[in-house]
Design an enzyme around this catalytic site. Structure first.
Site, PDB file in Angstrom:
ATOM      1  CB  CYS A  59       7.170  -5.942   8.403  1.00  0.00           C
ATOM      2  SG  CYS A  59       8.505  -5.085   9.241  1.00  0.00           S
ATOM      3  CB  CYS A 112       6.028  -3.694  15.927  1.00  0.00           C
ATOM      4  SG  CYS A 112       7.711  -3.228  15.588  1.00  0.00           S
ATOM      5  CB  CYS A 118       2.914  -2.685  13.301  1.00  0.00           C
ATOM      6  SG  CYS A 118       3.059  -2.738  11.572  1.00  0.00           S
ATOM      7  CB  CYS A 160       2.796   7.158   3.537  1.00  0.00           C
ATOM      8  SG  CYS A 160       3.385   5.975   4.784  1.00  0.00           S
ATOM      9  CD  GLU A 182      -3.017  -1.075   2.242  1.00  0.00           C
ATOM     10  OE1 GLU A 182      -4.188  -1.704   1.802  1.00  0.00           O
ATOM     11  OE2 GLU A 182      -2.753  -0.941   3.450  1.00  0.00           O
ATOM     12  CB  CYS A 229       0.591   5.229  11.371  1.00  0.00           C
ATOM     13  SG  CYS A 229       1.110   6.297  10.912  1.00  0.00           S
TER      14      CYS A 229
HETATM   15  N1  SAH Z   1       9.065  -0.222   9.629  1.00  0.00           N
HETATM   16  C1  SAH Z   1       9.373   1.140   9.935  1.00  0.00           C
HETATM   17  C2  SAH Z   1       8.514   2.067   8.934  1.00  0.00           C
HETATM   18  C3  SAH Z   1       7.022   1.600   8.865  1.00  0.00           C
HETATM   19  S1  SAH Z   1       5.955   1.805  10.211  1.00  0.00           S
HETATM   20  C4  SAH Z   1       9.187   1.499  11.289  1.00  0.00           C
HETATM   21  O1  SAH Z   1       8.626   0.615  12.326  1.00  0.00           O
HETATM   22  O2  SAH Z   1       9.585   2.689  11.661  1.00  0.00           O
HETATM   23  C5  SAH Z   1       5.460   3.398  10.478  1.00  0.00           C
HETATM   24  C6  SAH Z   1       5.227   3.887  11.536  1.00  0.00           C
HETATM   25  O3  SAH Z   1       3.993   3.553  11.876  1.00  0.00           O
HETATM   26  C7  SAH Z   1       6.126   3.487  12.789  1.00  0.00           C
HETATM   27  O4  SAH Z   1       6.475   4.481  13.606  1.00  0.00           O
HETATM   28  C8  SAH Z   1       5.244   2.439  13.355  1.00  0.00           C
HETATM   29  O5  SAH Z   1       5.753   2.448  14.582  1.00  0.00           O
HETATM   30  C9  SAH Z   1       4.047   3.156  13.206  1.00  0.00           C
HETATM   31  N2  SAH Z   1       2.878   2.067  13.636  1.00  0.00           N
HETATM   32  C10 SAH Z   1       2.774   1.025  13.117  1.00  0.00           C
HETATM   33  N3  SAH Z   1       1.551   0.309  13.588  1.00  0.00           N
HETATM   34  C11 SAH Z   1       0.998   1.267  13.980  1.00  0.00           C
HETATM   35  C12 SAH Z   1      -0.358   1.364  14.553  1.00  0.00           C
HETATM   36  N4  SAH Z   1      -1.319   0.651  14.653  1.00  0.00           N
HETATM   37  N5  SAH Z   1      -0.872   2.647  15.112  1.00  0.00           N
HETATM   38  C13 SAH Z   1      -0.024   3.845  15.203  1.00  0.00           C
HETATM   39  N6  SAH Z   1       1.116   3.777  14.496  1.00  0.00           N
HETATM   40  C14 SAH Z   1       1.648   2.680  14.054  1.00  0.00           C
HETATM   41 FE1  SF4 Z   2       7.678  -3.560  10.766  1.00  0.00          FE
HETATM   42 FE2  SF4 Z   2       5.329  -2.633  11.431  1.00  0.00          FE
HETATM   43 FE3  SF4 Z   2       7.260  -3.136  13.211  1.00  0.00          FE
HETATM   44 FE4  SF4 Z   2       7.525  -0.874  11.359  1.00  0.00          FE
HETATM   45  S1  SF4 Z   2       5.993  -1.047  12.910  1.00  0.00           S
HETATM   46  S2  SF4 Z   2       9.037  -2.533  11.846  1.00  0.00           S
HETATM   47  S3  SF4 Z   2       6.542  -2.118   9.429  1.00  0.00           S
HETATM   48  S4  SF4 Z   2       6.257  -4.583  12.141  1.00  0.00           S
END
Ligand code: SAH
Ligand code: SF4
Length: 368
Positions: A98, A102, A105, A91, A78, A337
């Site tokens: 990934c 996390c 996420c 974005c 996306e 995000c």
């Molecule tokens: N992998 C990279 C970039 C992609 S995620 C990273 O983790 O930085 C981009 C941003 O979205 C990151 O700061 C991540 O922590 C945040 N993010 C991921 N899942 C989210 C969620 N469910 N709600 C709000 N922010 C989120």
């Molecule tokens: Fe991967 Fe999502 Fe963690 Fe970013 S926030 S490193 S996209 S799992």
């Protein structure tokens, strides 16, 4: 460049070609009228400008546009365009899925499918820039996208080999000509690659912190077990020696009852000032960006209340840190995000959900 030379052509022909593709959005070699006919004839054999297929496009009531691009084998990524009064931000995704995983996420929950190639990273910008320009009727000299954030699906620094050449094209004056300060790589903290990025292609850096101590960060961002806070913060200070901005942006996803108390805010201040036992003596010049958690069913987590977010921001602000709270954009189309899932495997469910949520195309003005 080398490839065009290999075809027996002069270097400036490569620049011309580059401008046709990236500046003008032309994909058809035969329409690149100022290229020598001999070169055009060579290009049509065995070369193509291959856009990514658009699986779906949605527009939010707030003007946000989300594209789902197919990348083969049932995978999709996306890309989200976020219009603001003074700029347009794109974005961009770096991987299908990934591997970091996390907890908060949605991409992380989906698991890892594969790295995107350089061309697939750039194709997202190419499509968005030229499609939007066409729809808005803008001249070639005007840019729709002046800000790129590598904050879509995936961990960009775990796809380093494809990322850096893509960043270089974004910065190239013959292509997109973006400022280094307006191209941001966001990372969950792949320490060795932060050092390499500083040396190879320093752009603005955002680090996804989410916790003020190792115990909590180990749980939220599993990569912390490999690169704990002391190493991460040291890498941030090294990055700043060559960064185009004199601060790191720390992203902090606000999770109710998990990382959002006053005590967490105080510990966060101590951490970045070098007063935490996790990273003693390492202080980092930084700003904070608080992201209200965007919930998705499998997470089992909740978003902090607006009041809590603003109290937390207030404490950071009082301690002297520039702190922004990210506005949730495009959440009516799951473009916020961490909501980027891109799954196309379960087509029936996805299409049914999409049918309920797709917003009829807005007048073009919605984008300006
Ligand atoms: N992998 C990279 C970039 C992609 S995620 C990273 O983790 O930085 C981009 C941003 O979205 C990151 O700061 C991540 O922590 C945040 N993010 C991921 N899942 C989210 C969620 N469910 N709600 C709000 N922010 C989120
Ligand atoms: Fe991967 Fe999502 Fe963690 Fe970013 S926030 S490193 S996209 S799992």
């Amino acid at each position: 460049m080398a490839h065009v030379e290999g075809l027996g052509e002069k270097r400036f022909r490569a620049t011309q070609l580059f401008r046709w593709v990236h500046r003008r959005g032309e994909a058809d070699f035969s329409r690149m009228t100022d290229l020598a006919k001999s070169l055009r004839d060579k290009l049509v054999v065995g070369h193509e400008v291959r856009p990514l297929p658009v699986v779906a496009e949605q527009r939010s009531a707030d003007g946000t546009v989300k594209w789902l691009f197919g990348v083969g084998d049932g995978n999709a990524v996306e890309t989200v365009f976020i219009p603001e009064a003074d700029r347009g931000t794109l974005c961009v995704s770096s991987q299908a899925g990934c591997a970091v995983g996390c907890r908060f996420c949605s991409t992380g929950h989906q698991g890892f499918s594969r790295n995107l190639r350089t061309g697939e990273i750039l194709a997202q910008l190419w499509h968005a820039e030229h499609q939007l320009k066409l729809r808005l009727g803008l001249p070639e000299s005007e840019r729709v996208i002046d800000n790129v954030v590598m904050m879509g699906m995936g961990e960009p620094l775990q796809n380093y080999g494809a990322l850096v050449p893509a960043l270089k094209v974004m910065l190239d004056d013959h292509a997109y000509g973006l400022s280094r300060r307006r191209v941001t790589v966001s990372t969950s903290g792949v320490v060795p690659m932060m050092d390499r990025l500083r040396d190879d292609c320093p752009v603005a850096l955002a680090v996804s912190l989410h916790a003020p101590d190792d115990a909590l960060r180990d749980d939220l961002v599993p990569l912390n077990r490999k690169y704990p806070l002391a190493e991460l913060l040291q890498a941030c200070t090294r990055y700043l020696t060559a960064a185009p901005r004199d601060f790191i942006t720390f992203e902090y996803c606000m999770l109710e009852g998990v990382n959002d108390s006053d005590a967490h805010a105080y510990r966060l201040v101590d951490l970045v000032r070098g007063r935490s036992p996790c990273a003693p003596g390492v202080s980092v010049s930084c700003k904070f960006n608080l992201i209200p958690f965007n919930p998705f069913p499998a997470s089992g987590l909740r978003r902090s209340s607006a009041q809590r977010v603003s109290a937390f921001a207030g404490l950071l602000h009082e301690a002297g840190f520039v702190t922004t709270v990210r506005k949730t954009r495009g959440d009516d189309i799951d473009a916020a995000c961490g909501q980027l899932a891109g799954e196309v495997q379960d087509r029936t469910a996805v299409e049914a959900r999409r049918a309920r949520r797709t917003i009829p195309l807005q007048p073009e003005r919605a984008l300006s």
